[in-house]
Write an enzyme that holds these catalytic residues in place. Structure first.
Site, short mmCIF file in Angstrom:
data_model
loop_
_atom_site.label_atom_id
_atom_site.label_comp_id
_atom_site.label_asym_id
_atom_site.label_seq_id
_atom_site.Cartn_x
_atom_site.Cartn_y
_atom_site.Cartn_z
N GLY A 56 2.65 2.47 15.73
CA GLY A 56 3.95 3.10 15.98
C GLY A 56 3.78 4.56 16.33
O GLY A 56 4.51 5.11 17.16
N HIS A 94 -7.10 2.62 13.10
CA HIS A 94 -6.53 2.34 11.79
C HIS A 94 -7.41 1.33 11.05
O HIS A 94 -8.22 0.64 11.66
CB HIS A 94 -5.12 1.75 11.90
CG HIS A 94 -4.06 2.77 12.15
ND1 HIS A 94 -3.75 3.22 13.41
CD2 HIS A 94 -3.25 3.46 11.29
CE1 HIS A 94 -2.79 4.13 13.33
NE2 HIS A 94 -2.47 4.30 12.05
N HIS A 95 -7.15 1.20 9.74
CA HIS A 95 -7.83 0.23 8.88
C HIS A 95 -7.67 -1.21 9.40
O HIS A 95 -6.76 -1.50 10.18
CB HIS A 95 -7.26 0.34 7.46
CG HIS A 95 -5.76 0.17 7.42
ND1 HIS A 95 -5.17 -1.06 7.30
CD2 HIS A 95 -4.74 1.05 7.52
CE1 HIS A 95 -3.85 -0.93 7.31
NE2 HIS A 95 -3.56 0.37 7.44
N GLU A 111 2.36 5.13 -15.98
CA GLU A 111 2.72 4.51 -17.27
C GLU A 111 3.96 3.66 -17.10
O GLU A 111 4.85 4.01 -16.30
CB GLU A 111 2.99 5.61 -18.30
CG GLU A 111 1.73 6.07 -18.97
CD GLU A 111 2.01 7.06 -20.08
OE1 GLU A 111 3.09 7.00 -20.68
OE2 GLU A 111 1.13 7.91 -20.29
N ARG A 161 0.84 -1.21 0.00
CA ARG A 161 0.00 0.00 0.00
C ARG A 161 0.87 1.25 0.00
O ARG A 161 0.69 2.16 -0.80
CB ARG A 161 -0.91 0.01 1.23
CG ARG A 161 -2.14 -0.85 1.11
CD ARG A 161 -2.96 -0.79 2.39
NE ARG A 161 -2.28 -1.51 3.46
CZ ARG A 161 -2.52 -2.78 3.79
NH1 ARG A 161 -3.45 -3.44 3.15
NH2 ARG A 161 -1.84 -3.38 4.74
N LYS A 215 -4.23 -3.52 9.43
CA LYS A 215 -3.02 -3.21 10.22
C LYS A 215 -2.71 -4.36 11.18
O LYS A 215 -3.61 -4.86 11.85
CB LYS A 215 -3.21 -1.89 10.98
CG LYS A 215 -1.95 -1.45 11.70
CD LYS A 215 -1.97 0.02 12.05
CE LYS A 215 -0.71 0.43 12.78
NZ LYS A 215 0.51 0.25 11.99
N THR A 217 8.68 1.52 8.47
CA THR A 217 8.11 0.29 9.06
C THR A 217 7.89 0.47 10.56
O THR A 217 8.75 1.00 11.25
CB THR A 217 9.09 -0.89 8.85
OG1 THR A 217 9.44 -0.95 7.47
CG2 THR A 217 8.47 -2.20 9.29
P1 NAD Z 1 1.63 -3.62 3.08
O1 NAD Z 1 1.49 -4.99 3.66
O2 NAD Z 1 0.60 -3.14 2.11
O3 NAD Z 1 3.06 -3.52 2.33
C1 NAD Z 1 4.24 -4.14 2.75
C2 NAD Z 1 4.98 -4.62 1.53
O4 NAD Z 1 6.28 -5.11 1.93
C3 NAD Z 1 4.25 -5.80 0.83
O5 NAD Z 1 4.18 -5.56 -0.56
C4 NAD Z 1 5.15 -7.00 1.15
O6 NAD Z 1 5.11 -8.00 0.15
C5 NAD Z 1 6.52 -6.30 1.20
N1 NAD Z 1 7.56 -7.12 1.85
C6 NAD Z 1 7.45 -7.95 2.92
N2 NAD Z 1 8.64 -8.55 3.15
C7 NAD Z 1 9.50 -8.09 2.20
C8 NAD Z 1 10.87 -8.35 1.90
N3 NAD Z 1 11.60 -9.22 2.61
N4 NAD Z 1 11.43 -7.70 0.85
C9 NAD Z 1 10.71 -6.82 0.10
N5 NAD Z 1 9.39 -6.55 0.34
C10 NAD Z 1 8.81 -7.18 1.38
O7 NAD Z 1 1.77 -2.63 4.31
P2 NAD Z 1 1.68 -1.03 4.33
O8 NAD Z 1 0.32 -0.59 4.74
O9 NAD Z 1 2.29 -0.48 3.08
O10 NAD Z 1 2.64 -0.72 5.58
C11 NAD Z 1 3.98 -1.16 5.61
C12 NAD Z 1 4.62 -0.70 6.92
O11 NAD Z 1 4.69 0.73 6.95
C13 NAD Z 1 3.85 -1.10 8.18
O12 NAD Z 1 4.79 -1.39 9.21
C14 NAD Z 1 3.06 0.16 8.53
O13 NAD Z 1 2.70 0.25 9.87
C15 NAD Z 1 4.08 1.21 8.15
N6 NAD Z 1 3.54 2.56 7.89
C16 NAD Z 1 4.30 3.59 8.34
C17 NAD Z 1 3.93 4.89 8.08
C18 NAD Z 1 4.85 6.02 8.50
O14 NAD Z 1 4.54 7.19 8.24
N7 NAD Z 1 5.98 5.71 9.11
C19 NAD Z 1 2.75 5.15 7.37
C20 NAD Z 1 1.98 4.06 6.91
C21 NAD Z 1 2.41 2.76 7.16
#
Ligand code: NAD
Length: 266
Positions: free
Chosen positions: A165, A155-156, A51, A11, A159, A98
């Site tokens: 965090g 949150h959605h 694209e 996402r 999560k 993360t």
């Molecule tokens: P998500 O599950 O949609 O995306 C995570 C992606 O990482 C997936 O595509 C998954 O396949 C990939 N992934 C997992 N292991 C991997 C690896 N070894 N190598 C490469 N890719 C790998 O989750 P999300 O909603 O995008 O959120 C991801 C993280 O970001 C969560 O920890 C979330 O809490 C955090 N987050 C932080 C903020 C911020 O501002 N710091 C904002 C939103 C989300």
């Protein structure tokens, strides 16, 4: 500068691809997703709704770290720790969004940051980082006899970690304001006959559901009045914008572990 995005099919990953592509001075240098995943081999821009750009999503982070100036990582704690080791090995800037890292993993990050610039922020939005600063200030003024601090977040439904965090970051800001360690005063959940609230506790309540991007309220509950500091994110774009801004800021900086507060000068 060339930016690599690990977890680029996620996402946030897709959002980061779009944000990087539209940021002046930044190019997409490549991206990876989980090895064996269905997005590996697909065009990185196409899956983000742009694209086609001719760059296929890879599954070898080592190769990516060798090719780009900075990597942005919104994946999982286990993957992030591998990426931090690669950043240290190659001297590449790493921006980590993360959440859900353990205390040991955070200590490992500090080690990696001795070798390269790492930005680690549980929330990359300007508004939330402003809220961190405000909460610290209010908590320093309202002592534990005056105000009870409670943090509510929603949150959605997808999560996987709780409290968020950001909620923990707000808790840390409040604890800093009071000159205490969050771990000593945090009450992360309540159920059953809990007894009365202890003075100085910082309580957390977690809600999950629907497509809520992220909402946080810090409540300072006093006798006769209540102060609330609320932040509501309505789009993930704010996190992606913050992350790309962090990558640009950190490029060329000395090794060290930085936060969004450093970048925003708060
Ligand atoms: P998500 O599950 O949609 O995306 C995570 C992606 O990482 C997936 O595509 C998954 O396949 C990939 N992934 C997992 N292991 C991997 C690896 N070894 N190598 C490469 N890719 C790998 O989750 P999300 O909603 O995008 O959120 C991801 C993280 O970001 C969560 O920890 C979330 O809490 C955090 N987050 C932080 C903020 C911020 O501002 N710091 C904002 C939103 C989300």
């Amino acid at each position: 500068m060339k930016i690599g995005i690990v977890g680029c099919a996620g996402r946030m990953g897709r959002m980061l691809v779009v944000e990087t592509a539209k940021t002046k001075g930044c190019d997409i240098g490549g991206g990876t997703d989980v090895p064996g995943g269905s997005f590996v081999g697909k065009d990185i821009a196409l899956i983000a709704g742009l694209e086609e750009c001719g760059i296929a999503i890879g599954d070898d982070p080592k190769a990516l770290f060798g090719e780009v100036d900075a990597v942005i990582d919104f994946t999982t704690p286990t993957a992030t720790m591998k990426h931090a080791a690669l950043a240290a090995e190659t001297g590449t800037v790493l921006v980590i969004g993360t959440t859900g890292l353990s205390a040991d993993q955070k200590a490992e990050l500090k080690q990696a940051a001795q070798k390269t610039a790492i930005v680690f922020a549980p929330n990359m939005s300007v508004g939330v980082n402003l809220a961190f600063a405000l909460v610290e200030k209010v908590a320093a003024i309202l002592d534990k006899e005056t105000a009870d601090i409670e943090i509510v977040e929603m949150h959605h439904k997808h999560k996987v970690d709780a409290p968020s965090g950001t909620a923990l970051g707000l808790g840390e800001a409040a604890a800093r304001g009071r000159g205490v360690a969050l771990d000593d005063v945090a009450v992360r959940s309540r159920d059953g006959h809990t007894g009365a609230r202890e003075d100085g506790a910082i309580g957390f309540a977690t809600l999950r559901g629907g497509d809520v991007v992220g909402e946080h309220t810090v409540i300072f509950a006093c006798d006769g009045e209540r102060i609330e500091i609320t932040h509501k994110a309505s789009s993930r774009e704010v996190f992606a914008k913050g992350a790309v801004r962090a990558a640009k800021w950190a490029f060329g900086k000395d090794a060290g572990l930085y936060s969004m507060q450093d970048i925003l000068g708060l």
